[in-house]
Scaffold this motif. Structure first.
Motif, mmCIF file in Angstrom:
data_model
loop_
_atom_site.group_PDB
_atom_site.id
_atom_site.type_symbol
_atom_site.label_atom_id
_atom_site.label_comp_id
_atom_site.label_asym_id
_atom_site.label_seq_id
_atom_site.Cartn_x
_atom_site.Cartn_y
_atom_site.Cartn_z
ATOM 1 N N GLN A 48 -36.755 -0.121 -73.222
ATOM 2 C CA GLN A 48 -36.970 1.139 -73.069
ATOM 3 C C GLN A 48 -37.553 1.836 -74.420
ATOM 4 O O GLN A 48 -38.309 2.615 -74.374
ATOM 5 C CB GLN A 48 -35.653 1.742 -72.728
ATOM 6 N N LEU A 49 -36.807 1.169 -75.508
ATOM 7 C CA LEU A 49 -37.441 1.875 -76.942
ATOM 8 C C LEU A 49 -38.906 1.504 -77.145
ATOM 9 O O LEU A 49 -39.485 2.125 -77.910
ATOM 10 C CB LEU A 49 -36.472 0.870 -77.942
ATOM 11 N N PHE A 105 -41.146 -8.411 -67.758
ATOM 12 C CA PHE A 105 -41.351 -7.072 -68.017
ATOM 13 C C PHE A 105 -42.577 -6.340 -67.167
ATOM 14 O O PHE A 105 -43.079 -7.234 -66.318
ATOM 15 C CB PHE A 105 -41.965 -7.152 -69.448
ATOM 16 N N ASP A 106 -42.805 -5.203 -67.085
ATOM 17 C CA ASP A 106 -43.833 -4.608 -66.310
ATOM 18 C C ASP A 106 -45.261 -4.544 -66.911
ATOM 19 O O ASP A 106 -46.144 -4.364 -66.080
ATOM 20 C CB ASP A 106 -43.339 -3.120 -65.964
ATOM 21 N N LEU A 107 -45.196 -4.830 -68.206
ATOM 22 C CA LEU A 107 -46.364 -5.182 -68.619
ATOM 23 C C LEU A 107 -46.244 -6.305 -69.821
ATOM 24 O O LEU A 107 -45.460 -6.922 -69.934
ATOM 25 C CB LEU A 107 -46.757 -3.911 -69.775
ATOM 26 N N THR A 131 -43.588 -12.804 -67.789
ATOM 27 C CA THR A 131 -42.424 -13.391 -67.672
ATOM 28 C C THR A 131 -42.089 -14.296 -68.850
ATOM 29 O O THR A 131 -42.976 -15.129 -69.099
ATOM 30 C CB THR A 131 -42.174 -14.022 -66.414
ATOM 31 N N TRP A 132 -40.861 -14.154 -69.614
ATOM 32 C CA TRP A 132 -40.648 -14.982 -70.678
ATOM 33 C C TRP A 132 -39.221 -15.557 -70.557
ATOM 34 O O TRP A 132 -38.267 -14.973 -69.896
ATOM 35 C CB TRP A 132 -40.601 -14.212 -71.833
ATOM 36 N N ALA A 144 -37.775 -3.556 -68.147
ATOM 37 C CA ALA A 144 -37.210 -5.002 -67.860
ATOM 38 C C ALA A 144 -37.236 -5.333 -66.393
ATOM 39 O O ALA A 144 -36.174 -4.626 -65.728
ATOM 40 C CB ALA A 144 -36.051 -5.514 -68.329
ATOM 41 N N LEU A 145 -37.900 -5.765 -65.371
ATOM 42 C CA LEU A 145 -38.103 -5.785 -64.023
ATOM 43 C C LEU A 145 -36.921 -6.382 -63.262
ATOM 44 O O LEU A 145 -36.378 -6.452 -62.703
ATOM 45 C CB LEU A 145 -39.370 -6.154 -63.458
#
Length: 300
Positions: A274-275, A229-231, A254-255, A280-281
């Protein structure tokens, strides 16, 4: 009759070099087991030991609790064996050679015609074996191996030299034979093992590295996805995702997420991000194929 082969701590040495080292496994009727490994892994050595053509340096083999070393002849009568280098009497005609084998096994010569039909030899049956292509010679070897209706079938690279249509025919024949027999099938071709076998044993440098059922690999019910993710995201937040059974933080945002479902969860992850004001990079599927597993295990 259902059979079980038990191999216990089997080793074979040539000088100081191990061709096989402490192999233990069990084979049962009704399954086709693929022996997979690079050249020199020990596949052919194991397949020569099982029919009693080669003696192990140590360890034991039992067929329904009968020791192979003490009952070689009676156990060999239950086995059909196609070696890697298919030895044939090339000056004999195809039918003549198979009738010769039928006489050795003391079975009715009418069975020869059934086997000729089964393995697709009818178009070439009038020829001498030396006149046959490599693919048809392979069929003659397979016909000889199954002629006496063995309950154990050992096939070392059985589709060598066959064209794609012949390969498909022989694959189907092997599948049919494997319904009520023990079939041990050796190959170094991954697609061959995937197409034919129920179970795969991976050998490397004489050691058994893996023994698993192919449906464990083929199963699409479990997905392993790596998402960045970006965050940064809290684990508890991710646990609200549907079908999630395992969460592991790889690094920072990262997961690794494991889902139990047939549904492709990648679009679900994109929507989830998005929600919740995230992006999601990257999303990478980390489900292992047989090829992935093979490369991983035999890398060194």
């Amino acid at each position: 009759m259902d059979l079980t082969i038990k191999i216990e701590n089997l080793s074979k040495k040539y000088g100081n070099q191990f061709a096989l080292k402490n192999i233990s496994l069990e084979l049962k009727s009704g399954e086709i087991v693929g022996l997979l490994g690079p050249n020199g892994a020990g596949k052919s050595t194991l397949m020569k030991i099982l029919p009693g053509y080669l003696k192990p340096s140590s360890g034991s083999i039992f067929v329904n609790d009968l020791s192979l070393s003490e009952n070689v002849f009676s156990i060999q009568q239950q086995m059909g064996y196609l070696p890697e280098h298919n030895p044939l009497y090339t000056e004999m005609f195809v039918r003549e050679y198979l009738q010769f084998n039928a006489a050795i096994h003391q079975i009715d010569k009418t069975e020869v015609e059934n086997v000729i039909e089964k393995v697709g030899l009818k178009p070439e049956v009038h020829k001498k074996i030396h006149q046959l292509s490599k693919g048809y010679r392979q069929r003659v070897g397979l016909a000889a191996a199954i002629l006496h209706n063995p309950s154990i079938l050992i096939l070392d690279e059985p589709t060598t030299g066959l064209d794609p249509n012949q390969i498909e025919e022989i694959r189907q024949l092997i599948k049919d034979l494997g319904r009520d027999r023990i079939v041990l099938f050796s190959s170094h071709i991954l697609q061959e093992v995937e197409a034919v076998c129920d179970r795969v044993i991976i050998l490397h440098k004489g050691k058994m590295l893996q023994d698993l059922r192919l449906n464990q690999i083929r199963s699409t019910e479990q997905q392993l996805l790596e998402v960045e993710f970006d965050l940064r995201v809290e684990e508890q937040f991710l646990k609200t995702l549907p079908n999630l059974i395992k969460v592991e933080n790889v690094f920072d945002a990262t997961w690794e997420l494991t889902f139990q479902t047939n549904e492709d969860m990648r679009p679900v992850l994109v929507d989830f991000a998005q929600l919740n004001g995230l992006r999601a990079l990257k999303i990478i599927s980390k489900n292992k194929s047989l090829a992935d597993l093979f490369k991983e295990l035999t890398a060194n």
